[in-house]
Scaffold this motif. Structure first.
Motif, short mmCIF file in Angstrom:
data_model
loop_
_atom_site.label_atom_id
_atom_site.label_comp_id
_atom_site.label_asym_id
_atom_site.label_seq_id
_atom_site.Cartn_x
_atom_site.Cartn_y
_atom_site.Cartn_z
N GLY A 14 0.78 -1.22 0.00
CA GLY A 14 0.00 0.00 0.00
C GLY A 14 0.81 1.27 0.00
N SER A 15 2.08 1.21 0.41
CA SER A 15 2.88 2.42 0.51
C SER A 15 3.82 2.62 -0.66
CB SER A 15 3.70 2.39 1.81
OG SER A 15 4.58 1.28 1.79
N GLU A 16 3.91 1.62 -1.53
CA GLU A 16 4.83 1.72 -2.65
C GLU A 16 4.06 1.60 -3.97
OE1 GLU A 16 4.49 -0.76 -0.47
OE2 GLU A 16 5.59 -2.56 -1.09
N PRO A 17 4.70 1.94 -5.09
CA PRO A 17 4.03 1.80 -6.38
C PRO A 17 3.67 0.34 -6.66
CG PRO A 17 6.02 3.14 -6.58
CD PRO A 17 6.05 2.53 -5.21
N LYS A 18 2.60 0.14 -7.39
CA LYS A 18 2.18 -1.22 -7.73
C LYS A 18 2.93 -1.76 -8.94
CE LYS A 18 -2.53 -1.00 -5.84
NZ LYS A 18 -2.33 0.26 -5.10
N THR A 19 3.36 -0.86 -9.81
CA THR A 19 4.02 -1.30 -11.04
C THR A 19 5.22 -0.42 -11.34
OG1 THR A 19 2.65 0.12 -12.46
CG2 THR A 19 1.85 -2.13 -12.05
N THR A 20 6.08 -0.93 -12.19
CA THR A 20 7.16 -0.16 -12.79
C THR A 20 7.12 -0.45 -14.29
OG1 THR A 20 9.55 0.28 -12.83
CG2 THR A 20 8.87 -1.98 -12.42
N GLY A 21 7.66 0.44 -15.08
CA GLY A 21 7.61 0.21 -16.53
C GLY A 21 8.59 1.08 -17.27
N PHE A 22 8.77 0.79 -18.55
CA PHE A 22 9.70 1.56 -19.36
C PHE A 22 9.35 1.41 -20.83
CE2 PHE A 22 11.51 -2.68 -18.93
CZ PHE A 22 11.88 -3.00 -20.22
N GLN A 23 9.89 2.29 -21.62
CA GLN A 23 9.87 2.18 -23.08
C GLN A 23 11.32 2.08 -23.54
OE1 GLN A 23 7.77 5.73 -24.28
NE2 GLN A 23 5.85 4.63 -24.49
N ALA A 24 11.60 1.17 -24.44
CA ALA A 24 12.94 1.00 -24.97
C ALA A 24 12.87 0.83 -26.48
CB ALA A 24 13.62 -0.22 -24.34
N HIS A 25 13.91 1.28 -27.15
CA HIS A 25 13.95 1.22 -28.61
C HIS A 25 15.06 0.27 -29.04
CE1 HIS A 25 12.10 5.08 -27.51
NE2 HIS A 25 11.34 4.84 -28.54
N HIS A 26 14.76 -0.55 -30.03
CA HIS A 26 15.70 -1.56 -30.49
C HIS A 26 15.75 -1.58 -32.02
CE1 HIS A 26 15.25 -3.14 -26.38
NE2 HIS A 26 13.94 -3.11 -26.59
N GLU A 27 16.87 -2.04 -32.54
CA GLU A 27 17.02 -2.25 -33.98
C GLU A 27 17.35 -3.72 -34.19
OE1 GLU A 27 19.06 0.71 -36.67
OE2 GLU A 27 20.47 -0.98 -36.77
N LEU A 28 16.51 -4.41 -34.94
CA LEU A 28 16.68 -5.83 -35.21
C LEU A 28 17.14 -6.01 -36.66
CD1 LEU A 28 14.60 -5.60 -32.81
CD2 LEU A 28 13.75 -7.82 -33.52
N THR A 29 18.05 -6.93 -36.87
CA THR A 29 18.50 -7.24 -38.23
C THR A 29 18.11 -8.67 -38.57
OG1 THR A 29 20.69 -7.80 -37.33
CG2 THR A 29 20.40 -5.60 -38.24
N PHE A 30 17.62 -8.83 -39.79
CA PHE A 30 17.21 -10.14 -40.30
C PHE A 30 17.97 -10.43 -41.60
CE2 PHE A 30 13.71 -8.77 -37.70
CZ PHE A 30 13.16 -9.92 -37.16
N LYS A 31 18.18 -11.71 -41.86
CA LYS A 31 18.76 -12.14 -43.12
C LYS A 31 17.90 -13.25 -43.70
CE LYS A 31 23.02 -13.78 -45.29
NZ LYS A 31 24.44 -14.19 -45.07
N ALA A 32 17.60 -13.17 -44.98
CA ALA A 32 16.74 -14.15 -45.63
C ALA A 32 17.57 -15.15 -46.43
CB ALA A 32 15.76 -13.46 -46.56
N GLY A 33 17.17 -16.42 -46.35
CA GLY A 33 17.77 -17.44 -47.19
C GLY A 33 17.06 -17.50 -48.54
N ARG A 34 17.60 -18.25 -49.49
CA ARG A 34 17.02 -18.30 -50.83
C ARG A 34 15.68 -19.03 -50.87
NH1 ARG A 34 19.79 -16.06 -54.64
NH2 ARG A 34 22.03 -15.67 -54.38
N ASP A 35 15.38 -19.77 -49.80
CA ASP A 35 14.08 -20.43 -49.76
C ASP A 35 13.00 -19.52 -49.18
OD1 ASP A 35 15.04 -20.30 -47.22
OD2 ASP A 35 14.72 -22.42 -46.73
N GLY A 36 13.37 -18.25 -48.88
CA GLY A 36 12.37 -17.28 -48.45
C GLY A 36 12.21 -17.13 -46.96
#
Length: 372
Positions: free
Chosen positions: A134-156
């Motif tokens: 009751g005396s502390e926050p119920k939740t914590t949270g954040f927003q984060a940004h990411h860059e993902l890299t993908f590579k495709a094979g010849r079968d798609g």
């Protein structure tokens, strides 16, 4: 979760980076689902499973065929989850557990060139504190940004080959620390004050704060930080962009200003001065070390011996690699009855994160706590 949509990599020789609207919608959707699974797995590694949770269940294990983790990335994720498991145990020793969590990922941009794709995403995560009294926050949270890299094979099929966190801050609780990069050498200064390092042990010696003695409105500071932790105040510049250096101290200064800190006008480079608005900011308003120099030399703050002595409106700074140059600033927005402060900050945008959680994530950092 098995991705079975038809993906259409762009095989045009020499094709330019594809604008977002031109990328196949099914491909975008599948990229998003795998990204969501990756960051959900990381978050869930921190959640207490004592009440029958699916211990060991990984969403990313359901991806195969058309989109999946590469072998190298799978090993990287295994390593990340192992580190987060250790962090979870360290948190428990500090008296903190999470009873639940939610993670969602929004696709911000997708670019495809030949067999390679780059995907920018925003992660939004909320964790629920276990056994809130009751005396502390119920939740914590954040927003984060990411860059993902993908590579495709010849079968798609597409394979996730890399993940890079693109925020200037590295403090999200479900992220693993990155190797320290030595700070560049700087010219000798004119003798700014040195902050005293704060201990991180519990229990801390009593250091009660009189929330009305100084004339500052500490509740207003906390309210400002909680209002603008994710939606930035347009009355100030945003330094959280690529190469901008991070918005953490700018955000702390804004919060202190909202609670009554007054401008001290002068040259922007003079650490004895402190001011900031939409057009101009002193180095001390936006710089981590310069803020410390101003705050101590002006006697607007005093150093605290222990981080657990902090209360609402106090400031916490960190030196990640103990190279003598501070890297990050945060402001306390809550304190529970057990004596644990909770901080809110920019870069990575986060609200009501317990100091125990930060120490568990960065046990080898140097900490500097300031009574405002």
């Amino acid at each position: 979760m098995v991705a079975g949509v038809a993906l259409l990599p762009n095989w045009s020789a020499g094709a330019a980076v594809t604008d977002d609207p031109k990328v196949d919608p099914a491909t975008r959707a599948t990229f998003q689902r795998l990204a969501d699974a990756v960051f959900t797995d990381r978050t869930q590694a921190l959640v207490d499973d004592a009440e029958g949770g699916k211990k060991g269940h990984r969403l990313t294990s359901g991806f195969s065929g058309k989109v999946r983790l590469s072998g190298t990335q799978s090993r990287d994720e295994n390593m990340a989850l192992t580190k987060l498991s250790v962090r979870k145990a360290r948190l428990a020793q500090l008296g903190e557990k999470y009873s639940g969590a939610t993670t969602s990922v929004k696709l911000d941009a997708t670019q495809v060139k030949g067999r390679h794709a780059t995907v920018a995403v925003t992660e939004t995560t909320t964790l629920t504190y276990e056994k809130v009294k009751g005396s502390e926050p119920k939740t914590t949270g954040f927003q984060a940004h990411h860059e993902l890299t993908f590579k495709a094979g010849r079968d798609g099929d597409w394979q996730l080959t890399g993940i890079r966190d693109t925020d200037d801050g590295y403090l999200a609780v479900n992220q693993v620390a990155k190797p320290a990069v030595a700070a560049p050498a700087t010219a000798a200064d004119d003798g700014p004050p040195e902050a005293a390092r704060s201990a991180t042990t519990r229990p801390a010696p009593a250091k009660p704060k009189n929330l009305s003695a100084t004339g500052y409105d500490y509740k207003a500071m906390a309210a400002y930080a909680q209002k603008y932790w994710s939606k930035y105040n347009p009355d100030y510049p945003d330094f959280n962009g690529q190469g901008a250096g991070g918005d953490c101290t700018n955000f702390v200064s804004q919060s202190l200003k909202a609670g009554g800190w007054k401008h001290v006008p002068g040259y922007t480079s003079d650490f004895h001065k402190w001011f900031g608005n939409s057009e101009i900011q002193s180095d001390s308003f936006i710089g981590v070390n310069e803020f410390s120099w101003f705050a101590l030399s002006s006697k607007r703050v005093t150093s605290l011996a222990n981080v657990y002595q902090m209360d609402v409106g106090d400031v916490l700074q960190m030196d990640f690699d103990k190279d003598g140059s501070k890297d990050h600033s945060m402001i306390v927005t809550s304190r529970n009855s057990q004596g644990v402060p909770y901080v809110t900050y920019h870069s990575t945008n986060t609200y009501n994160r317990s100091v125990a959680s930060i120490i568990a994530s960065y046990p080898n950092a140097a900490y500097y706590a300031y009574r405002t």
